[in-house]
Design an enzyme around this catalytic site. Structure first.
Site, PDB file in Angstrom:
ATOM      1  N   CYS A 295       0.732  -1.282   0.168  1.00 50.64           N
ATOM      2  CA  CYS A 295      -0.120   0.063  -0.018  1.00 50.64           C
ATOM      3  C   CYS A 295       0.977   1.314  -0.043  1.00 50.64           C
ATOM      4  O   CYS A 295       1.291   1.749  -0.971  1.00 50.64           O
ATOM      5  CB  CYS A 295      -0.997   0.097   1.260  1.00 50.64           C
ATOM      6  SG  CYS A 295      -2.463   0.954   0.860  1.00 50.64           S
TER       7      CYS A 295
ATOM      8  N   HIS B 194      -3.002  -5.515   0.733  1.00 49.66           N
ATOM      9  CA  HIS B 194      -2.570  -5.852   2.058  1.00 49.66           C
ATOM     10  C   HIS B 194      -2.481  -7.158   2.422  1.00 49.66           C
ATOM     11  O   HIS B 194      -3.428  -7.908   2.869  1.00 49.66           O
ATOM     12  CB  HIS B 194      -3.500  -5.222   3.035  1.00 49.66           C
ATOM     13  CG  HIS B 194      -3.252  -3.734   3.057  1.00 49.66           C
ATOM     14  ND1 HIS B 194      -2.545  -3.097   3.909  1.00 49.66           N
ATOM     15  CD2 HIS B 194      -4.020  -2.727   2.507  1.00 49.66           C
ATOM     16  CE1 HIS B 194      -2.638  -1.610   3.757  1.00 49.66           C
ATOM     17  NE2 HIS B 194      -3.510  -1.443   2.876  1.00 49.66           N
TER      18      HIS B 194
ATOM     19  N   GLU C   4      -0.970  -8.987   4.611  1.00 48.61           N
ATOM     20  CA  GLU C   4      -1.064  -9.061   5.959  1.00 48.61           C
ATOM     21  C   GLU C   4      -2.435  -9.242   6.582  1.00 48.61           C
ATOM     22  O   GLU C   4      -2.696 -10.091   7.444  1.00 48.61           O
ATOM     23  CB  GLU C   4      -0.122  -8.379   6.766  1.00 48.61           C
ATOM     24  CG  GLU C   4      -0.744  -6.558   7.081  1.00 48.61           C
ATOM     25  CD  GLU C   4      -0.850  -5.935   5.511  1.00 48.61           C
ATOM     26  OE1 GLU C   4      -1.394  -4.945   5.638  1.00 48.61           O
ATOM     27  OE2 GLU C   4      -0.336  -6.190   4.567  1.00 48.61           O
TER      28      GLU C   4
END
Length: 261
Positions: A134, A239, A241
């Site tokens: 990002c 993202h 994660e």
């Protein structure tokens, strides 16, 4: 099913490579997470915790990096880790790519910009394995001479929402990966179309020097790029994660591949 099996194979390969590195050195790979803010009590914000959890789940040891004030302090901090994650967050000051602030520009953190650019430049100069997501993805593009759309909704014609207008949760859209030999294809399980999360109102306008686009959204917006002359430089607009946090373990390969490098 074919893509799922390919993703599993890719993850196993990355885990095997990572295991070889950690066993040979007798310690877990240390993954530096770029500074966001000072947390004197270790009470990290939930976004930072998502990165930490993903690193732990992938078998690594996270290290929260200090605020860098220049390349010298960034290089000293990076000497203590094996690889780097440049994380998501606020807008980046447009002066870094030679533009004046647009009226739709949102929060800019000058201290963090200095720190992140110092870490990015050292990572690029010293060939440090890096995963950028990002804001980190956008920052690497700028560090390589690129620029951004300061506000996608008003500057880029699109048929999809890259961020929830209510800013309450992720939106989701597909990305297309054509090069099966790219890092992002290896992480995702091969070339093809995949669904990823999305939370950004800025995006890559001019691509930085030496970068290669490896994934795009349905509207043509760049979603991943890599640097071929770098040991491991994988930059994605989404993202991984948070996909891991949501239970999508196939996205762990982004972290195991980083650590294997």
């Amino acid at each position: 099913m074919k893509r799922t099996l390919a993703a599993i194979v890719c993850l196993l390969v990355a885990l095997t490579a990572f295991a070889g590195v950690s066993l040979a050195e007798g310690a877990r790979v240390r993954v530096g997470i770029s500074w966001v803010a000072d947390y004197p009590d270790g009470d990290y914000d939930e976004d930072t915790q998502a990165y930490m959890s993903a690193v732990e789940k992938a078998g690594g040891e996270w290290v929260y990096l200090p605020c860098a004030t220049d390349e010298e302090t960034a290089r000293a901090a990076l000497a203590e880790v094996d690889c780097l994650i440049l994380t998501g967050g606020e807008d980046i000051g447009p002066a870094y790519y030679g533009e004046e602030p647009d009226e739709m520009l949102e929060t800019v953190n000058d201290v963090r910009d200095i720190s992140d650019f110092a870490y990015a430049k050292v990572a690029l100069e010293d060939d440090i394995p890096t995963l950028a997501t990002c804001r980190g993805f956008q920052l690497v593009n700028i560090a390589c001479g690129g620029s951004l759309y300061q506000d996608i909704p008003t500057m880029y014609e699109s048929t999809i929402a890259h961020r929830d207008p209510a800013q309450e949760d992720f939106t989701y859209h597909t990305i297309a990966i054509e090069d099966e030999n790219s890092l992002v294809a290896q992480a995702m399980g091969g070339a093809g179309e995949y669904t990823v999360n999305s939370w950004h109102h800025q995006g890559v306008k001019a691509l930085g020097e030496g970068l290669t686009v490896t994934a795009v959204a349905e509207d043509g917006m760049i979603e991943a790029f890599e640097k071929a002359d770098h040991r491991f430089m994988l930059c994605v607009q989404f993202h991984p994660e948070w996909h891991v946090d949501d239970g999508s373990d196939e996205f762990l390969s982004f972290f195991t591949m980083l650590m294997a490098a």
